[in-house]
Design a protein around this motif. Structure first.
Motif, short mmCIF file in Angstrom:
data_model
loop_
_atom_site.label_atom_id
_atom_site.label_comp_id
_atom_site.label_asym_id
_atom_site.label_seq_id
_atom_site.Cartn_x
_atom_site.Cartn_y
_atom_site.Cartn_z
N ALA A 52 1.50 48.63 -6.20
CA ALA A 52 2.22 49.79 -6.73
C ALA A 52 1.48 51.08 -6.41
O ALA A 52 2.10 52.10 -6.05
N ALA A 53 0.16 51.06 -6.50
CA ALA A 53 -0.63 52.26 -6.23
C ALA A 53 -0.44 52.74 -4.79
O ALA A 53 -0.33 53.95 -4.53
N GLN A 54 -0.36 51.81 -3.86
CA GLN A 54 -0.15 52.20 -2.46
C GLN A 54 1.18 52.93 -2.28
O GLN A 54 1.25 53.93 -1.57
N MET A 64 8.67 47.93 -12.23
CA MET A 64 8.11 46.60 -12.50
C MET A 64 8.80 45.97 -13.70
O MET A 64 8.99 46.62 -14.72
N GLY A 65 9.17 44.71 -13.53
CA GLY A 65 9.75 43.93 -14.61
C GLY A 65 9.10 42.57 -14.63
O GLY A 65 8.08 42.35 -13.98
N GLY A 66 9.67 41.66 -15.38
CA GLY A 66 9.11 40.31 -15.46
C GLY A 66 8.40 40.10 -16.78
O GLY A 66 8.36 40.98 -17.64
N ILE A 67 7.82 38.94 -16.93
CA ILE A 67 7.22 38.55 -18.19
C ILE A 67 6.07 39.46 -18.58
O ILE A 67 5.95 39.88 -19.73
N HIS A 68 5.20 39.80 -17.65
CA HIS A 68 4.06 40.65 -17.97
C HIS A 68 4.53 42.04 -18.41
O HIS A 68 4.07 42.55 -19.43
N ALA A 69 5.45 42.62 -17.66
CA ALA A 69 5.96 43.95 -18.01
C ALA A 69 6.66 43.94 -19.36
O ALA A 69 6.56 44.91 -20.13
N SER A 70 7.36 42.87 -19.66
CA SER A 70 8.06 42.77 -20.94
C SER A 70 7.11 42.58 -22.11
O SER A 70 7.37 43.06 -23.22
N MET A 71 5.99 41.91 -21.89
CA MET A 71 5.05 41.64 -22.96
C MET A 71 4.07 42.79 -23.21
O MET A 71 3.63 43.00 -24.33
N ILE A 72 3.73 43.54 -22.14
CA ILE A 72 2.71 44.60 -22.25
C ILE A 72 3.22 45.87 -21.56
O ILE A 72 2.58 46.39 -20.65
N PRO A 73 4.36 46.40 -21.97
CA PRO A 73 4.92 47.56 -21.26
C PRO A 73 4.03 48.80 -21.31
O PRO A 73 4.02 49.58 -20.36
N ASP A 74 3.28 48.97 -22.39
CA ASP A 74 2.41 50.15 -22.48
C ASP A 74 1.33 50.13 -21.40
O ASP A 74 0.98 51.18 -20.85
N GLU A 75 0.82 48.96 -21.07
CA GLU A 75 -0.16 48.86 -19.98
C GLU A 75 0.51 49.14 -18.64
O GLU A 75 0.00 49.92 -17.83
N VAL A 76 1.64 48.51 -18.43
CA VAL A 76 2.32 48.59 -17.13
C VAL A 76 2.74 50.03 -16.80
O VAL A 76 2.66 50.44 -15.65
N THR A 77 3.11 50.81 -17.81
CA THR A 77 3.53 52.19 -17.55
C THR A 77 2.42 53.04 -16.95
O THR A 77 2.70 54.09 -16.37
N GLN A 78 1.18 52.58 -17.05
CA GLN A 78 0.08 53.31 -16.44
C GLN A 78 0.04 53.13 -14.92
O GLN A 78 -0.64 53.90 -14.23
N TYR A 79 0.75 52.14 -14.40
CA TYR A 79 0.63 51.78 -13.00
C TYR A 79 1.91 51.92 -12.18
O TYR A 79 1.84 51.92 -10.95
#
Length: 86
Positions: A52-54, A64-79
């Motif tokens: 994503a950074a690239q 970004m979606g999926g299990i990780h994004a659904s469980m920890i959206p606050d983290e994912v929004t940083q990336y």
């Protein structure tokens, strides 16, 4: 291949070019794009963030979606630019 991206690709108008890449089978290389969608399990989320950074550095929006994004959206929004939950 995670089924979520395949479903999104199938629902996308056919005049759009869609390319699905799974690093389990194909080495990632930067490709020009108008939009990049990512999904990951928690174990490989750091790699998704690297990709994503690239694209973000190139000014290309990322989603970004999926299990990780659904469980920890606050983290994912940083990336990524947009997080899909559920």
């Amino acid at each position: 291949m995670p089924i979520g991206l395949g479903i999104v690709a199938a629902l996308t108008p056919e005049e759009w070019d869609i390319e699905l890449i799974d690093e389990s089978f194909e080495e990632f290389r930067f490709r020009p794009a108008d939009l990049v969608g990512l999904t990951s399990f928690t174990a490989n989320a750091p790699r998704a963030y690297e990709i994503a950074a690239q694209y973000r550095e190139a000014g290309i929006p990322t989603v970004m979606g999926g299990i990780h994004a659904s469980m920890i959206p606050d983290e994912v929004t940083q990336y990524v630019d947009v997080v899909v939950v559920g």
